[in-house]
Design a protein around this motif. Structure first.
Motif, mmCIF file in Angstrom:
data_model
loop_
_atom_site.group_PDB
_atom_site.id
_atom_site.type_symbol
_atom_site.label_atom_id
_atom_site.label_comp_id
_atom_site.label_asym_id
_atom_site.label_seq_id
_atom_site.Cartn_x
_atom_site.Cartn_y
_atom_site.Cartn_z
ATOM 1 N N GLY A 9 0.847 -1.205 0.000
ATOM 2 C CA GLY A 9 0.000 0.000 0.000
ATOM 3 C C GLY A 9 0.876 1.246 0.000
ATOM 4 N N THR A 11 1.420 3.551 -2.080
ATOM 5 C CA THR A 11 0.926 4.780 -2.713
ATOM 6 C C THR A 11 -0.113 5.514 -1.863
ATOM 7 O OG1 THR A 11 -0.683 3.420 -3.884
ATOM 8 C CG2 THR A 11 1.334 3.973 -5.084
ATOM 9 N N GLY A 12 -0.497 4.935 -0.729
ATOM 10 C CA GLY A 12 -1.536 5.549 0.104
ATOM 11 C C GLY A 12 -0.951 6.469 1.165
ATOM 12 N N ILE A 14 -0.621 5.990 4.497
ATOM 13 C CA ILE A 14 0.355 5.289 5.360
ATOM 14 C C ILE A 14 1.620 4.963 4.571
ATOM 15 C CG2 ILE A 14 0.786 3.070 6.530
ATOM 16 C CD1 ILE A 14 -0.882 4.957 8.247
ATOM 17 N N ALA A 36 1.225 -1.774 -4.456
ATOM 18 C CA ALA A 36 0.081 -0.858 -4.426
ATOM 19 C C ALA A 36 -1.059 -1.450 -5.247
ATOM 20 C CB ALA A 36 0.490 0.494 -4.984
ATOM 21 N N GLY A 37 -2.187 -0.808 -5.189
ATOM 22 C CA GLY A 37 -3.372 -1.321 -5.885
ATOM 23 C C GLY A 37 -3.353 -1.045 -7.375
ATOM 24 N N ARG A 38 -3.484 0.262 -7.747
ATOM 25 C CA ARG A 38 -3.571 0.573 -9.171
ATOM 26 C C ARG A 38 -2.927 1.901 -9.566
ATOM 27 N NH1 ARG A 38 -9.789 0.448 -10.359
ATOM 28 N NH2 ARG A 38 -9.326 -1.748 -10.064
ATOM 29 N N SER A 39 -2.316 2.607 -8.600
ATOM 30 C CA SER A 39 -1.702 3.908 -8.941
ATOM 31 C C SER A 39 -0.343 3.674 -9.569
ATOM 32 C CB SER A 39 -1.559 4.784 -7.694
ATOM 33 O OG SER A 39 -2.803 4.981 -7.098
ATOM 34 N N MET A 83 2.173 -9.887 -3.720
ATOM 35 C CA MET A 83 2.281 -8.993 -2.550
ATOM 36 C C MET A 83 2.557 -9.815 -1.288
ATOM 37 S SD MET A 83 -0.628 -6.132 -2.854
ATOM 38 C CE MET A 83 -0.990 -5.474 -4.459
ATOM 39 N N ILE A 97 -2.266 -1.310 3.217
ATOM 40 C CA ILE A 97 -3.376 -1.528 2.273
ATOM 41 C C ILE A 97 -4.661 -1.183 2.999
ATOM 42 C CG2 ILE A 97 -4.636 -3.332 0.994
ATOM 43 C CD1 ILE A 97 -1.961 -4.745 0.553
ATOM 44 N N GLY A 99 -8.582 -1.844 3.790
ATOM 45 C CA GLY A 99 -9.679 -2.794 3.698
ATOM 46 C C GLY A 99 -9.268 -4.262 3.787
ATOM 47 N N ALA A 101 -8.793 -6.322 1.637
ATOM 48 C CA ALA A 101 -7.787 -6.719 0.642
ATOM 49 C C ALA A 101 -6.403 -6.872 1.272
ATOM 50 C CB ALA A 101 -7.727 -5.679 -0.475
ATOM 51 N N GLU A 122 -8.408 -3.685 9.162
ATOM 52 C CA GLU A 122 -9.528 -4.514 8.704
ATOM 53 C C GLU A 122 -9.174 -5.994 8.679
ATOM 54 O OE1 GLU A 122 -8.378 -1.812 7.084
ATOM 55 O OE2 GLU A 122 -10.027 -0.431 6.598
ATOM 56 N N ASP A 146 -1.686 1.753 13.961
ATOM 57 C CA ASP A 146 -2.823 2.609 14.316
ATOM 58 C C ASP A 146 -2.406 3.398 15.566
ATOM 59 O OD1 ASP A 146 -5.282 3.354 13.468
ATOM 60 O OD2 ASP A 146 -6.332 1.536 14.083
ATOM 61 N N SER A 205 -4.998 13.850 8.526
ATOM 62 C CA SER A 205 -5.135 13.775 7.075
ATOM 63 C C SER A 205 -4.879 12.320 6.677
ATOM 64 C CB SER A 205 -4.099 14.704 6.431
ATOM 65 O OG SER A 205 -4.029 14.426 5.066
ATOM 66 N N PRO A 208 -9.418 8.204 2.104
ATOM 67 C CA PRO A 208 -10.860 8.488 2.167
ATOM 68 C C PRO A 208 -11.668 7.500 3.009
ATOM 69 C CG PRO A 208 -10.193 7.789 -0.052
ATOM 70 C CD PRO A 208 -8.950 7.997 0.722
#
Ligand SMILES: NC(=O)c1ccc[n+]([C@@H]2O[C@H](COP(=O)([O-])OP(=O)(O)OC[C@H]3O[C@@H](n4cnc5c(N)ncnc54)[C@H](OP(=O)(O)O)[C@@H]3O)[C@@H](O)[C@H]2O)c1
Length: 403
Positions: A9, A11-12, A14, A36-39, A83, A97, A99, A101, A122, A146, A205, A208
């Protein structure tokens, strides 16, 4: 000694902050993989900067694009299995990541006996018993990222462990919550809030999904389940043997105290810093040592301390924010109930972000899905995957009815 780090993850929120922490740390770490997912664009830029051995893009459709953007010395793969492979190889994996996933990375890392710096709550919430089993693999270590759980982890380290077999000296945990952007609003006022308002978090910050979860207090509810999984296990086994009834949620709008531990003698121990995720990320990377790069340090001499020098505390409004009690309910039902709630919430939040449902519908859908829970147990990964699927089908049906 150089610690090899995998960032899942990357690109997010974190992931990018993890890269910042590592850049500031300098010597001592090497990023061996990014996923990463798709970026694709951002992933390529990150890889050109840190030169990992391996890059993985979740979405297979982007694999050729990523490969074309990188030198042949960097191996490029796609998909979840790749991954998970990265998480098996590194000394530490930061799982950022978002969720459900993130579950394969969590399990692969722990089952390989490696250290997991876990932001992806999650996976622990949905698959608690399965992750607990993986956590018992020799060498495996779970350090929470967290901020609330990192705070509790730090507080517990400051308390002398009881002699082997002795009772825990911890009587309660207090998880703090900023209250999100809608603190103080009534349930009636919340009926018409917009996506932009819900995304305007007052102190943090973040990506989403977690930002919307913070606005509904589902994030705090999920964190209660997370704390129960992390610290509810017996003393001496990395936990303090507490139950759900020993976990309080306290609204603290300044987000300076990140959580607290109350001891049997009445003392409460807290961890304080300004809201900065780079502190818990650095903590999890350096553990059991402490990082030399300060993030979130409070300037106690500042005339502008916390705005007006005041830290405040209040109880959450459980009527306006029903998602909090839904999480407690799911944790009490146990088995696959947390997986059901998590799956339903992921769909409901995505629908809200797409403007397909209102903010109050998120709790409505989550409650309806949880009421339909079939009492299933989460003994195996297959149980968890089936539960996640079943709950998504139920939530999707409800979403279609709402539309
Ligand atoms: N952000 C925070 O301050 C914070 C604080 C505490 C806990 N957390 C937790 O940390 C996790 C990440 O949060 P975030 O705010 O960093 O989220 P985010 O900014 O939305 O980033 C999510 C990351 O996950 C990747 N991703 C999404 N779907 C994926 C999939 N199917 N397979 C592989 N990768 C996928 C994304 O890749 P692409 O964007 O490339 O698709 C991105 O790199 C969440 O569990 C959250 O609750 C976050």
């Amino acid at each position: 000694m150089t610690i090899e780090v995998a960032i899942a993850g990357s690109t997010g929120s974190i992931g990018t902050q993890t890269l910042e922490v590592l850049a500031r740390a300098g010597e001592g770490y090497r990023v061996v993989s990014l996923s990463a997912g798709r970026s694709a664009d951002l992933l390529i830029r990150q890889a050109l900067e840190v030169r990992p051995d391996v890059v993985v893009i979740g979405d297979t459709a982007h694999e050729a694009e990523v490969r074309a953007g990188l030198p042949s010395s960097i191996r490029v793969y796609s998909g979840t299995d790749a991954m998970a492979d990265c998480a098996r190889q590194a000394d530490v994996t930061v799982n950022g990541i978002v969720g459900f996933a993130g579950l394969p990375v969590t399990l692969a890392c722990l089952e390989a006996g490696r250290r997991l710096a876990l932001a992806n709550k999650e996976s622990l919430i949905a698959a608690g018993p399965v992750v607990q089993r993986a956590r018992r693999t020799p060498g495996a270590e779970l350090v929470p990222v967290d901020s609330e759980h990192a705070a509790i982890h730090m507080c517990l380290r400051g308390i002398d462990a009881p002699a082997d077999g002795g009772p825990s000296r911890v009587s309660r945990l207090q998880i703090t919550a900023s209250g999100g952007p809608f603190r103080g609003r009534t349930i009636e006022q919340l009926a018409s809030v917009s996506v932009a308002e819900a995304l305007a978090h007052p102190t943090w910050s973040m990506g989403p999904k977690i930002t919307i979860d913070s606005s509904t207090l589902m994030n705090k509810g999920l964190e209660v389940i997370e704390a129960n999984e992390l610290f509810g296990i017996p003393a001496g086994d990395a936990g303090v043997g507490l139950s759900l009834d020993d976990i309080d949620v306290v609204v603290h709008p300044q987000s300076i105290i990140h959580s607290m531990v109350t001891l049997t003698d009445g003392a409460t121990i807290a961890q304080l810093s300004t809201p900065d995720m780079r502190l818990p990320i650095g903590y999890a990377l350096a553990y059991p040592d402490r990082s030399n790069t300060p993030f979130g340090a409070i300037d106690w001499t500042s005339p502008d301390l916390f705005g007006n020098g005041t830290l405040t505390f209040e109880l959450p409004d459980r009527r306006a924010f029903p998602c909090l009690d839904l999480a407690f309910a799911a944790a009490r039902l146990a088995g696959t109930a947390p997986a059901w709630l998590n799956a339903s919430n992921e769909l409901a939040v995505a629908a809200f972000l797409q403007g397909r449902i209102g903010w109050t519908d998120i709790a409505r859908i989550n409650q309806s899905v949880l009421e339909r829970h079939d009492g299933g147990t989460a003994e195996s990964l297959d149980d968890v995957l089936a539960a996640d699927h079943e709950a998504r089908v139920r939530a999707d049906e409800l979403l279609k009815q709402l539309r």
